[in-house]
Design a protein around this motif. Structure first.
Motif, mmCIF file in Angstrom:
data_model
loop_
_atom_site.group_PDB
_atom_site.id
_atom_site.type_symbol
_atom_site.label_atom_id
_atom_site.label_comp_id
_atom_site.label_asym_id
_atom_site.label_seq_id
_atom_site.Cartn_x
_atom_site.Cartn_y
_atom_site.Cartn_z
ATOM 1 N N UNK A 65 0.836 -1.207 0.000
ATOM 2 C CA UNK A 65 0.000 0.000 0.000
ATOM 3 C C UNK A 65 0.869 1.255 0.000
ATOM 4 N N UNK A 66 0.239 2.425 -0.040
ATOM 5 C CA UNK A 66 0.984 3.679 0.072
ATOM 6 C C UNK A 66 1.807 3.673 1.355
ATOM 7 N N UNK A 67 3.017 4.237 1.279
ATOM 8 C CA UNK A 67 3.876 4.419 2.445
ATOM 9 C C UNK A 67 3.859 5.915 2.753
ATOM 10 N N UNK A 68 3.529 6.239 3.987
ATOM 11 C CA UNK A 68 3.293 7.619 4.393
ATOM 12 C C UNK A 68 4.256 7.985 5.520
ATOM 13 N N UNK A 69 4.659 9.258 5.575
ATOM 14 C CA UNK A 69 5.454 9.755 6.697
ATOM 15 C C UNK A 69 4.822 11.028 7.244
ATOM 16 N N UNK A 70 5.110 11.280 8.499
ATOM 17 C CA UNK A 70 4.813 12.573 9.107
ATOM 18 C C UNK A 70 5.874 12.808 10.172
ATOM 19 N N UNK A 71 6.100 14.066 10.451
ATOM 20 C CA UNK A 71 7.007 14.427 11.537
ATOM 21 C C UNK A 71 6.116 14.786 12.714
ATOM 22 N N UNK A 77 2.626 12.861 4.417
ATOM 23 C CA UNK A 77 3.208 12.944 3.084
ATOM 24 C C UNK A 77 3.402 11.526 2.560
ATOM 25 N N UNK A 78 2.854 11.220 1.405
ATOM 26 C CA UNK A 78 3.047 9.902 0.794
ATOM 27 C C UNK A 78 4.420 9.895 0.130
ATOM 28 N N UNK A 79 5.285 8.968 0.561
ATOM 29 C CA UNK A 79 6.640 8.909 -0.013
ATOM 30 C C UNK A 79 6.779 7.797 -1.048
ATOM 31 N N UNK A 80 5.923 6.781 -0.967
ATOM 32 C CA UNK A 80 5.866 5.732 -1.987
ATOM 33 C C UNK A 80 4.400 5.437 -2.269
ATOM 34 N N UNK A 81 4.022 5.530 -3.512
ATOM 35 C CA UNK A 81 2.653 5.188 -3.912
ATOM 36 C C UNK A 81 2.499 3.668 -3.930
ATOM 37 N N UNK A 89 18.254 3.505 -4.146
ATOM 38 C CA UNK A 89 17.904 4.394 -3.038
ATOM 39 C C UNK A 89 17.244 5.663 -3.554
ATOM 40 N N UNK A 90 16.146 6.057 -2.918
ATOM 41 C CA UNK A 90 15.419 7.274 -3.283
ATOM 42 C C UNK A 90 15.555 8.278 -2.136
ATOM 43 N N UNK A 91 15.957 9.505 -2.456
ATOM 44 C CA UNK A 91 16.103 10.545 -1.446
ATOM 45 C C UNK A 91 14.734 11.174 -1.149
ATOM 46 N N UNK A 92 14.422 11.269 0.148
ATOM 47 C CA UNK A 92 13.187 11.885 0.612
ATOM 48 C C UNK A 92 13.573 13.111 1.433
ATOM 49 N N UNK A 93 12.990 14.247 1.127
ATOM 50 C CA UNK A 93 13.272 15.476 1.873
ATOM 51 C C UNK A 93 11.945 16.101 2.280
ATOM 52 N N UNK A 94 11.774 16.285 3.591
ATOM 53 C CA UNK A 94 10.534 16.826 4.133
ATOM 54 C C UNK A 94 10.839 18.176 4.785
ATOM 55 N N UNK A 95 10.197 19.250 4.334
ATOM 56 C CA UNK A 95 10.423 20.561 4.954
ATOM 57 C C UNK A 95 9.949 20.574 6.404
ATOM 58 N N UNK A 96 10.727 21.216 7.268
ATOM 59 C CA UNK A 96 10.367 21.334 8.682
ATOM 60 C C UNK A 96 9.921 22.743 9.049
ATOM 61 N N UNK A 97 10.316 23.740 8.265
ATOM 62 C CA UNK A 97 9.995 25.126 8.600
ATOM 63 C C UNK A 97 8.487 25.321 8.694
ATOM 64 N N UNK A 98 8.067 25.924 9.798
ATOM 65 C CA UNK A 98 6.667 26.234 9.980
ATOM 66 C C UNK A 98 5.804 25.082 10.491
ATOM 67 N N UNK A 113 1.507 2.975 7.160
ATOM 68 C CA UNK A 113 0.462 2.786 6.167
ATOM 69 C C UNK A 113 -0.825 2.589 6.949
ATOM 70 N N UNK A 114 -1.935 2.742 6.285
ATOM 71 C CA UNK A 114 -3.201 2.513 6.978
ATOM 72 C C UNK A 114 -3.615 1.056 6.780
ATOM 73 N N UNK A 115 -3.996 0.374 7.850
ATOM 74 C CA UNK A 115 -4.360 -1.047 7.738
ATOM 75 C C UNK A 115 -5.445 -1.327 6.703
ATOM 76 N N UNK A 116 -6.396 -0.407 6.562
ATOM 77 C CA UNK A 116 -7.488 -0.621 5.616
ATOM 78 C C UNK A 116 -7.024 -0.565 4.160
ATOM 79 N N UNK A 117 -5.817 -0.047 3.924
ATOM 80 C CA UNK A 117 -5.308 0.027 2.550
ATOM 81 C C UNK A 117 -4.581 -1.257 2.130
ATOM 82 N N UNK A 118 -4.370 -2.192 3.069
ATOM 83 C CA UNK A 118 -3.735 -3.469 2.748
ATOM 84 C C UNK A 118 -4.715 -4.373 2.008
ATOM 85 N N UNK A 119 -4.214 -5.053 1.001
ATOM 86 C CA UNK A 119 -5.010 -6.028 0.254
ATOM 87 C C UNK A 119 -4.342 -7.394 0.380
#
Length: 135
Positions: A65-71, A77-81, A89-98, A113-119
């Motif tokens: 399923x979608x892989x999501x991050x938050x600080x 933020x979805x980092x992998x669909x 390797x894929x670089x992920x950059x998440x803004x922290x300002x504000x 990921x959200x459990x309901x999105x698993x198939x």
């Protein structure tokens, strides 16, 4: 959640996260209101002093399923669909300002990921490495 010394972007190793549809199904039978499956990586740093959080992710296993991050509890933020592979390797950059209105000393990266999105047949299997904060 395990450490891998053989699969790494740099340094001595990476963090590996693996969970299957059956794992999620078993967890949901015990905790039906579970809204996320993943992990939190706790930092002792005040993220409000930084401009960005950066890390690398490697996912070569489709059928997830979608892989999501938050600080902390900030926006998601979805980092992998769904079914996206990184081909290295894929670089992920998440803004922290504000993101934070005041200093916060127990900030963490949430990867989930959200459990309901698993198939049936889905399996999350990825590595994260080189987690850094930037000013």
């Amino acid at each position: 959640l395990t450490q891998s010394q053989s699969v790494k972007f740099a340094g001595t190793g990476s963090i590996r996260f693996e969970v299957t549809y059956d794992d999620v199904k078993a967890k949901m039978s015990k905790m039906p209101k579970l809204d996320r499956i993943g992990f939190n990586y706790l930092h002792g740093s005040d993220f409000s002093r930084y401009t960005a959080y950066e890390f690398y992710i490697k996912c070569e296993s489709p059928n997830h399923p979608d892989i999501i991050v938050s600080i902390g509890y900030t926006k998601w933020t979805t980092i992998l669909k769904r079914n996206e592979v990184t081909n290295g390797w894929k670089k992920i950059k998440i803004p922290c300002e504000g993101l934070f209105k005041k200093p916060c000393t127990h900030t963490y990266l949430r990867v989930f990921s959200t459990p309901k999105s698993f198939a049936p047949g889905d399996k999350i299997d990825f590595y994260i490495d080189e987690m850094k904060l930037y000013r």
